[in-house]
Design an enzyme around this catalytic site. Structure first.
Site, mmCIF file in Angstrom:
data_model
loop_
_atom_site.group_PDB
_atom_site.id
_atom_site.type_symbol
_atom_site.label_atom_id
_atom_site.label_comp_id
_atom_site.label_asym_id
_atom_site.label_seq_id
_atom_site.Cartn_x
_atom_site.Cartn_y
_atom_site.Cartn_z
ATOM 1 C CD GLU A 237 -3.174 -0.782 2.072
ATOM 2 O OE1 GLU A 237 -3.976 0.143 1.867
ATOM 3 O OE2 GLU A 237 -3.224 -1.501 3.089
ATOM 4 C CG HIS A 253 8.014 -28.587 6.467
ATOM 5 N ND1 HIS A 253 8.296 -29.879 6.829
ATOM 6 C CD2 HIS A 253 8.240 -27.831 7.573
ATOM 7 C CE1 HIS A 253 8.649 -29.910 8.105
ATOM 8 N NE2 HIS A 253 8.626 -28.682 8.581
ATOM 9 C CE LYS A 347 -12.875 0.820 0.017
ATOM 10 N NZ LYS A 347 -12.212 1.787 0.905
#
Lengths: 353, 353
Positions: A237, A253, A347
């Protein structure tokens, strides 16, 4: 590359004043803590055996940090929900906390409206918005965030009240000494990492310079697992740059096997290993071996040790470093750290759908 | 780049036969399911209101998928623990399942030995090893994995028994229809994606070709969030390549802002968006807008829709696609998909410490 010690840069590239927000974090944490201590929760909330925090992005991270800090608790179980739906397990023994800086985060509003149809305990953290209105209408207690900034810069208000509430409800013992150490540590770090502290002795400027032109990969473990997430999101951001995070020991792993391909991109990645003295001793050995593996592959990397003593001070110290690093990285890319136009676009598109 | 339709490649690059493992996944799932149906758990395990699965890497992912599948359950709460320490909340109402293919995973052994000191219900999934010995000595039921492969290729045995146990304990209703659909879907997909299915109509070969020379970034949501993790780890371990995963809707609050920097690396990233018809409708809109944002930035990407109808079939169908993609990507990089020498080195260094 611009020179981070050139103080004229900051007015040019940071017209909205993210710098002042960063400098103000210790004070913000202090204010949020003091205000939250005075906020009285209904006493029956002490009975909760589960706490669910609804939130997204910068509003969720405070809950992640709380959960890391509460790893030694038998009760309550803590869940951070970043989605539209309330978990099916929410019942009358659950405290649901809806946390949204703006009060208009659609996922949080959706899940909170489902919570209103249950018998759970409820609490809202917000500056207002639709969430504030819904809570008032339903008689739900609202802790009002009194701080104006981008949501991600209001971390003090997304974390410190949760800690204060956990103390008030008896989930935590008295944490005032830990909080005091944390505030003092942050004040001290602010002096070390702010923009008039020269790069030659400023770890934040140095790390930002190392990350410039690279894909940032942040490793954490234990109390720093979610701090690694904070770094990732702040680099996204503030710096508008790609970043990822992973946790030890799990990454031993799988991720370490992937250090080979594609060969031409290996020098284009920079791994930051965030380390704390509170991490399991076997995992600390894994940090060392992981750094060796990166070294063998020619992948640039750096291990950073958390300042301070207590868990909260170490967590917040490293959070603060990430905030500064992501800020300086924005300056190096010559982008304004404050606006997040892409989220505004998202948005808008969602509101039309 | 080698030609994935050249069948002589596979003997040369895959001497240990990962190909046969992949082809065998539908059968392995079938066998694991049938065997688990016959395994009788102590009836008091039905009382568990929390299930904690201890595991790492390929042994943990089955539990992640179980948890995704159980999102609609009120009880039990499900936790996947990838660390040395047992959570503090474990009590007599908790079922702790230690899952380790080898039975020698040190994190799992550490947490399980702590579990032995509690009054929780206990169960072990393993081929043997020290975990098998510890369980036998303590009188803990052991479900023995009868399958020889690298742990990550034994996914049928890390997932299907958990589903069968959840059915047996009454946590799930009768899931036999979902399992039957899943097995049929996997059989069908095997024919579409195996190595003698030509690239022109083979999605797995096509995606591997797109990912070649790129950093893989896998997006998922809902029931596919943990499937995205499986893709990431399979690309790490099979293809020996960098890969990351993130979840929607959360990534819309940060990662999308990072699509700008560093500009020269944007074409070097490939994003795969894993989509399912079971995902929240608002999140499905987010998939579309996220793909638009990637498009605008010139970041290569592809959306993949899950085959099949039910949640389990869709999850496992997309898991299977990721397995094939990571396999073909190894072949394109001309690396043997089976050995994970780095993990062997790590274990050696840890054993000396």
């Amino acid at each position: 590359m611009v020179n981070l010690d050139d103080l004229t840069l900051y007015q040019r590239l940071d017209p909205e004043g993210m710098l002042e927000q960063l400098k103000g974090l210790p004070r913000q944490c202090h204010n949020a803590w003091e205000k939250a201590l005075k906020f009285k929760l209904p006493p029956e909330y002490r009975n909760a055996d589960k706490v669910v925090v609804l939130g997204m992005g910068g509003s969720a991270i405070g809950a992640d940090l709380l959960r890391s800090l509460a790893h030694h608790l038998k009760r309550p179980l803590i869940f951070v929900v970043r989605d539209y739906d309330l978990p099916a397990f929410v019942d009358e023994d659950t405290l649901v906390i809806a946390s949204s800086y703006s009060g208009n985060t659609e996922e949080t509003l959706s899940a909170f409206s489902q919570a209103l149809n249950t018998r759970c305990h409820k609490l809202v953290l917000t500056t207002g918005g639709r969430l504030g209105d819904m809570a008032k209408k339903a008689g739900v207690p609202v802790f009002t965030i009194e701080h104006t900034s981008p949501p991600r810069a209001a971390l003090g208000y997304s974390l410190m009240p949760l800690i204060a509430f956990f103390q008030q409800l008896g989930f935590f013992g008295d944490v005032s000494a830990e909080v005091a150490e944390t505030l003092a540590t942050l004040e001290d770090l602010q002096r070390q990492w702010k923009n008039d502290a020269l790069q030659s002795s400023n770890l934040a400027k140095q790390l930002a310079t190392s990350l410039y032109g690279k894909i940032a990969v942040i490793y954490g473990a234990g109390i720093l697992s979610e701090v690694a997430r904070r770094w990732k999101t702040q680099i996204n951001e503030n710096s508008k740059a790609w970043a990822f995070f992973e946790a030890l020991p799990e990454l031993n792993h799988n991720a370490v096997v992937g250090y080979a391909m594609p060969p031409e991109l290996l020098p284009k990645i920079f791994v930051v290993l965030l380390r704390s003295s509170h991490i399991h001793p076997r995992t600390l050995i894994r940090y060392q071996v992981t750094a060796e593996l990166l070294q063998q592959r020619g992948i640039p990397h750096q291990t950073v040790d958390a300042p301070g003593k207590g868990e909260l001070a170490q967590m917040m110290g490293i959070v603060y470093l990430g905030d500064w690093v992501s800020y300086y990285l924005a300056v190096l890319y010559e982008v304004d750290p404050t606006p997040v136009k892409v989220i505004d676009y998202l948005k808008k598109r969602l509101s039309e759908a």
